[in-house]
Design an enzyme around this catalytic site. Structure first.
Site, PDB file in Angstrom:
ATOM      1  N   HIS A 118       0.822  -1.220   0.000  1.00  0.00           N
ATOM      2  CA  HIS A 118       0.000   0.000   0.000  1.00  0.00           C
ATOM      3  C   HIS A 118       0.848   1.259   0.000  1.00  0.00           C
ATOM      4  O   HIS A 118       0.361   2.330   0.311  1.00  0.00           O
ATOM      5  CB  HIS A 118      -0.950  -0.001   1.210  1.00  0.00           C
ATOM      6  CG  HIS A 118      -1.976  -1.097   1.153  1.00  0.00           C
ATOM      7  ND1 HIS A 118      -2.802  -1.420   2.201  1.00  0.00           N
ATOM      8  CD2 HIS A 118      -2.306  -1.956   0.159  1.00  0.00           C
ATOM      9  CE1 HIS A 118      -3.604  -2.426   1.853  1.00  0.00           C
ATOM     10  NE2 HIS A 118      -3.313  -2.776   0.616  1.00  0.00           N
ATOM     11  N   THR A 187      -3.193  -9.145  10.675  1.00  0.00           N
ATOM     12  CA  THR A 187      -4.043  -8.649   9.595  1.00  0.00           C
ATOM     13  C   THR A 187      -5.413  -9.290   9.682  1.00  0.00           C
ATOM     14  O   THR A 187      -5.539 -10.471  10.007  1.00  0.00           O
ATOM     15  CB  THR A 187      -3.384  -8.839   8.202  1.00  0.00           C
ATOM     16  OG1 THR A 187      -4.364  -8.596   7.201  1.00  0.00           O
ATOM     17  CG2 THR A 187      -2.795 -10.212   8.038  1.00  0.00           C
TER      18      THR A 187
END
Ligand SMILES: [Zn+2]
Length: 252
Positions: A118, A187
């Site tokens: 990201h 996550t």
């Protein structure tokens, strides 16, 4: 902790992938994307600031928001979980660290082979050209301008509605498809395409391990789910691995 046969698989792995998300950063005090909306920023929704349209409409607002978020992450320090991943990189023949975090804490901890899916809060791109800009003059304008084309500069992170950096995603997919063990850390395993990487690894025969305080959508698919904070469990895993490798080392 980790059962002996799985530890053995880890010890014998030629290539391990670690996939990390916001949980490991949260343990360093980096607020998650949405939890960062405090103080002056409480009246904005993160999802409404992190888009190309928001940037084009109010570039100064979005630039300032990222400057504030950078100031939060710069105060944060890598934790024992980050350090344990550095140690795993030393212990294993090959570790590919794939992160969804934009805070750069893995690199600051000393991890070398890091794929930032990201992007990174500390990189700057030209909005028009999409190129990385490392030097620009601060002439007081917010955002600053690209020294080459005069376009607006923007943070080098992936916004809603944007694709992940193609080359980085491809490297991540190749790593997931060719690793022997994939370790998913902190996550929620909800955000695609990152969430697809562990299952792709499994389809190609990898062992899946998960480190997370709570169960995730990935948990039913893993070979072992270690429940707790990365800052406690990853150092323990690194110690177990080091002990086992000590035992396996040739005695002559
Ligand atoms: Zn430019």
């Amino acid at each position: 902790m980790l059962a002996e046969p799985l530890l053995q698989r880890l010890a014998e792995a030629r290539h391990v992938v670690a996939l990390t998300g916001a949980g490991i950063s949260a343990e360093s005090g980096v607020p998650t994307f949405r939890d960062a909306q405090t103080g002056l920023w409480a009246r904005y929704r993160a999802e409404e600031l992190a888009t190309p349209a928001a940037f084009l409409a109010e570039p100064r607002l979005v630039w300032d928001w990222y400057a504030w978020r950078r100031s939060l992450t710069r105060r944060a320090q890598p934790n024992a979980g980050h350090a344990a991943l550095v140690q795993l990189e030393r212990l294993l023949p090959r570790l590919t660290l794939i992160t969804q975090n934009v805070d750069g804490l893995h690199a600051r901890a000393g991890s070398r082979n890091v794929l930032e899916l990201h992007g990174n809060l500390d990189t700057t791109l030209c909005f028009d050209e999409g190129t990385v800009v490392t030097e620009y003059t601060d002439d007081g304008r917010t955002p600053p301008r690209c020294p080459r084309c005069g376009g607006l500069l923007r943070p080098g992170v992936v916004w809603f509605g944007e694709s992940l950096p193609k080359a980085t995603l491809e490297q991540a997919e190749v790593a997931a498809a060719s690793c022997d063990v994939l370790l998913s850390v902190g996550t929620s395993s909800l955000v695609h395409p990152a969430a697809g990487l562990p299952l792709a690894a499994k389809r190609h025969g990898a062992v899946l391990l998960e480190v997370n305080p709570t169960a995730t959508p990935l948990t039913p698919h893993v070979d072992a789910a270690l429940s707790g904070p990365a800052g406690l469990l990853l150092p323990e895993l690194a110690r177990q691995l080091e002990r086992l490798r000590g035992r396996l080392a040739p005695s002559d």
